[in-house]
Design a protein around this motif. Sequence first.
Motif, PDB file in Angstrom:
ATOM      1  N   VAL A   1       0.626  -1.360   0.089  1.00 14.56           N
ATOM      2  CA  VAL A   1      -0.086   0.030   0.275  1.00 14.56           C
ATOM      3  C   VAL A   1       0.832   1.182   0.007  1.00 14.56           C
ATOM      4  N   LEU A   2       1.803   1.394   0.745  1.00 11.88           N
ATOM      5  CA  LEU A   2       2.798   2.304   1.023  1.00 11.88           C
ATOM      6  C   LEU A   2       3.401   2.570  -0.460  1.00 11.88           C
ATOM      7  N   GLY A   3       3.992   1.526  -1.155  1.00  9.88           N
ATOM      8  CA  GLY A   3       4.433   1.577  -2.418  1.00  9.88           C
ATOM      9  C   GLY A   3       3.595   2.224  -3.528  1.00  9.88           C
ATOM     10  N   LEU A   4       2.323   1.782  -3.416  1.00  4.95           N
ATOM     11  CA  LEU A   4       1.241   2.210  -4.382  1.00  4.95           C
ATOM     12  C   LEU A   4       1.108   4.004  -4.117  1.00  4.95           C
ATOM     13  N   TYR A   5       1.260   4.081  -3.098  1.00  7.62           N
ATOM     14  CA  TYR A   5       1.021   5.645  -2.702  1.00  7.62           C
ATOM     15  C   TYR A   5       2.269   6.542  -3.272  1.00  7.62           C
ATOM     16  N   LEU A   6       3.502   5.837  -3.038  1.00 11.60           N
ATOM     17  CA  LEU A   6       4.732   6.593  -3.457  1.00 11.60           C
ATOM     18  C   LEU A   6       4.737   6.463  -4.729  1.00 11.60           C
ATOM     19  N   LYS A   7       4.225   5.405  -5.677  1.00 11.28           N
ATOM     20  CA  LYS A   7       4.262   5.405  -6.720  1.00 11.28           C
ATOM     21  C   LYS A   7       3.284   6.435  -7.630  1.00 11.28           C
ATOM     22  N   TYR A   8       2.079   6.680  -6.913  1.00 14.22           N
ATOM     23  CA  TYR A   8       1.390   7.629  -7.312  1.00 14.22           C
ATOM     24  C   TYR A   8       1.862   9.069  -7.361  1.00 14.22           C
ATOM     25  N   ILE A   9       2.710   9.342  -6.227  1.00 17.15           N
ATOM     26  CA  ILE A   9       3.384  10.750  -6.119  1.00 17.15           C
ATOM     27  C   ILE A   9       4.521  10.791  -6.909  1.00 17.15           C
ATOM     28  N   GLU A  10       5.123   9.750  -7.519  1.00 18.67           N
ATOM     29  CA  GLU A  10       6.413   9.745  -8.458  1.00 18.67           C
ATOM     30  C   GLU A  10       5.847   9.893  -9.860  1.00 18.67           C
ATOM     31  N   GLU A  11       4.578   9.263 -10.080  1.00 17.32           N
ATOM     32  CA  GLU A  11       4.206   9.046 -11.439  1.00 17.32           C
ATOM     33  C   GLU A  11       2.974   9.876 -11.731  1.00 17.32           C
ATOM     34  N   GLY A  12       2.151  10.260 -10.838  1.00 17.91           N
ATOM     35  CA  GLY A  12       0.995  11.091 -10.810  1.00 17.91           C
ATOM     36  C   GLY A  12      -0.163  10.156 -11.512  1.00 17.91           C
ATOM     37  N   LYS A  13      -0.043   8.580 -11.525  1.00 15.33           N
ATOM     38  CA  LYS A  13      -1.271   7.884 -12.197  1.00 15.33           C
ATOM     39  C   LYS A  13      -2.166   7.749 -11.190  1.00 15.33           C
ATOM     40  N   GLU A  14      -3.478   8.173 -11.371  1.00 17.82           N
ATOM     41  CA  GLU A  14      -4.488   8.070 -10.298  1.00 17.82           C
ATOM     42  C   GLU A  14      -4.672   6.578  -9.955  1.00 17.82           C
ATOM     43  N   GLU A  15      -4.447   5.623 -10.902  1.00 19.02           N
ATOM     44  CA  GLU A  15      -4.817   4.149 -10.807  1.00 19.02           C
ATOM     45  C   GLU A  15      -3.864   3.763  -9.586  1.00 19.02           C
ATOM     46  N   TYR A  16      -2.783   4.228  -9.330  1.00 16.68           N
ATOM     47  CA  TYR A  16      -2.033   3.829  -8.063  1.00 16.68           C
ATOM     48  C   TYR A  16      -2.611   4.017  -6.923  1.00 16.68           C
ATOM     49  N   LYS A  17      -3.211   5.296  -6.439  1.00 15.90           N
ATOM     50  CA  LYS A  17      -3.838   5.798  -5.584  1.00 15.90           C
ATOM     51  C   LYS A  17      -5.033   5.020  -5.394  1.00 15.90           C
ATOM     52  N   ILE A  18      -5.958   4.788  -6.191  1.00 14.21           N
ATOM     53  CA  ILE A  18      -6.979   4.282  -6.336  1.00 14.21           C
ATOM     54  C   ILE A  18      -7.068   2.698  -5.446  1.00 14.21           C
ATOM     55  N   THR A  19      -5.881   2.080  -6.246  1.00 20.24           N
ATOM     56  CA  THR A  19      -5.593   0.717  -5.624  1.00 20.24           C
ATOM     57  C   THR A  19      -4.926   0.654  -4.265  1.00 20.24           C
ATOM     58  N   ALA A  20      -4.473   1.769  -4.081  1.00 20.93           N
ATOM     59  CA  ALA A  20      -3.824   1.978  -2.629  1.00 20.93           C
ATOM     60  C   ALA A  20      -5.045   2.035  -1.660  1.00 20.93           C
ATOM     61  N   ASN A  21      -6.022   2.796  -2.014  1.00 22.21           N
ATOM     62  CA  ASN A  21      -7.149   3.237  -1.215  1.00 22.21           C
ATOM     63  C   ASN A  21      -8.095   1.936  -0.919  1.00 22.21           C
ATOM     64  N   GLN A  22      -8.137   1.196  -2.060  1.00 23.10           N
ATOM     65  CA  GLN A  22      -8.864  -0.091  -1.933  1.00 23.10           C
ATOM     66  C   GLN A  22      -8.188  -1.086  -1.010  1.00 23.10           C
ATOM     67  N   THR A  23      -7.117  -1.339  -1.383  1.00 21.30           N
ATOM     68  CA  THR A  23      -6.198  -2.253  -0.495  1.00 21.30           C
ATOM     69  C   THR A  23      -6.209  -1.932   1.110  1.00 21.30           C
ATOM     70  N   ARG A  24      -6.040  -0.610   1.157  1.00 25.59           N
ATOM     71  CA  ARG A  24      -5.749  -0.254   2.639  1.00 25.59           C
ATOM     72  C   ARG A  24      -7.008  -0.727   3.574  1.00 25.59           C
TER      73      ARG A  24
END
Length: 361
Positions: A23-46
Motif C-alpha cells: 500500500v505504501l509503495g502504491l501511494y509513493l508510486k502515485y506521488i512519483e508518476e501521478g497516475k491515479e490508478e495507483y492511488k485508487i488501488t492503494a485506497n482499496q487495498t488499505r
Amino acid sequence: MDNFVYTFDTDELLNSSELELNVLGLYLKYIEEGKEEYKITANQTRSYLYSQLKPDDSAVLNVLSEYTPGNEEEAIRKLDIVVSNYPDSVIANAIRIYFDFIKWEKTKDAQSFKKILSSIDIIKESIGDTPFTVYYESILEWEASDSEKKDALLENLENMYWDYPSNRKIQELLIVQAFELEKFEKVTQLANSYISISNKDERIIFLIASSYFHLDKIKEARSQIEWIIQNSTKKTVLSKSYELLGDISNTLTQKNNYYKMSAEIDPENSDALAKLATSLYQENEKDNLEISRMYLARALVNNPDNHSIQEALKVIDRKLKRNYFLSIHLPFFIVLLGIFFVVYKFGGENKSENGNRNQDD
C-alpha cells in the motif's frame, strides 16, 4: 510499516510480501508518476489493513491518501503534525524525510536540510543505521564534504550495500559516488550484479560503460552503450552514449559521425559539439576550419565558462584571421606591389628614353 527504511525503492515495495508495504509503495508510486490508478488501488487495498495498522502508520497513510500532485508543501505541513504527535515514529520521520528531500532537491532550503538530518537522527536512535538513513545522509553531506569525508561516506555506503545487496537505491548511489571519486574499478566490480537486474537505470549503465572506458575495457564499454541505445528514450543519456562511442572509435570519420549524432539528439551537449569541432579540424584543417568554429561557438553558448572550449575557439579564430589575410589582403598587396613595380619600371624607362632624346637633340 517501519520496514520501509530497509526496502524503500517503490518497485521493491510493490513486490513485498507485506501488504502494508504494498500500500505504501502504491501511494509513493502515485506521488512519483501521478497516475491515479495507483492511488485508487492503494485506497482499496488499505481497507483490508485497518485492524493491523498502528496509529502512526494510519496517520502517515492518511496524509499520503490526501496528497495531490505538486502539493508537497501541504503534505510536509501535515507530516510535521504527525511527527509532533508521534515524535519517535520511524515511519512518520521517514516519510517526512521523503517529502522534505523533494523540496530540498528543488530549493536547497536550509530548513529542510536541518529537518531531514533531525529525522535521520531520530530513526538512528530508535533502530540504528538503516539503508534509508545512510542513503539520505550520504546525499545530503556529499556536496559539502572534502575528499577525505567523501571517502568515509562512500565506505559507510558500501558497508550498508554488503549488508543489503538487494537494495537497488543503495547500489545505484554507491556507483554514482564511486564514479565521481574516479574509483572506476569499484564501479565495474558492482557492475555484474547491477546489469543482471530487470529494472536497471540507463543513467547508471552509462556510468558503468564510462568506467569500463576509463579502464581501457573497450569491448565491455561498447556492450553497455549498445544496450542503452536499444532501450533508452532519454535524450541526455542517448546523446552522452553516442558521444562515448565517438571517444571509443578509432577513425576520425567514425568519431565525426558519432559526435554529430550525439549533438543532433541533444543540441545542448557542449562536450559533443566541442569534440565534433576538434575531430573535424583534425580531419581536414583547411576545409573544416569554419564549420569547426561554428560547432565550438555553439558549445560555448551552452557552456560559457568552459575554459578549454574558450581556448580552442581562440586558436580557430587566429587561424581564420590568418587565412582571411592570406586569401583577401595578401593578393591585394601583391597586385598593388605589381602595379608599383610596373609603374616604377616603365616610368623609369620612359624617363631614360626622354633623357636620351634630349641628348640627341
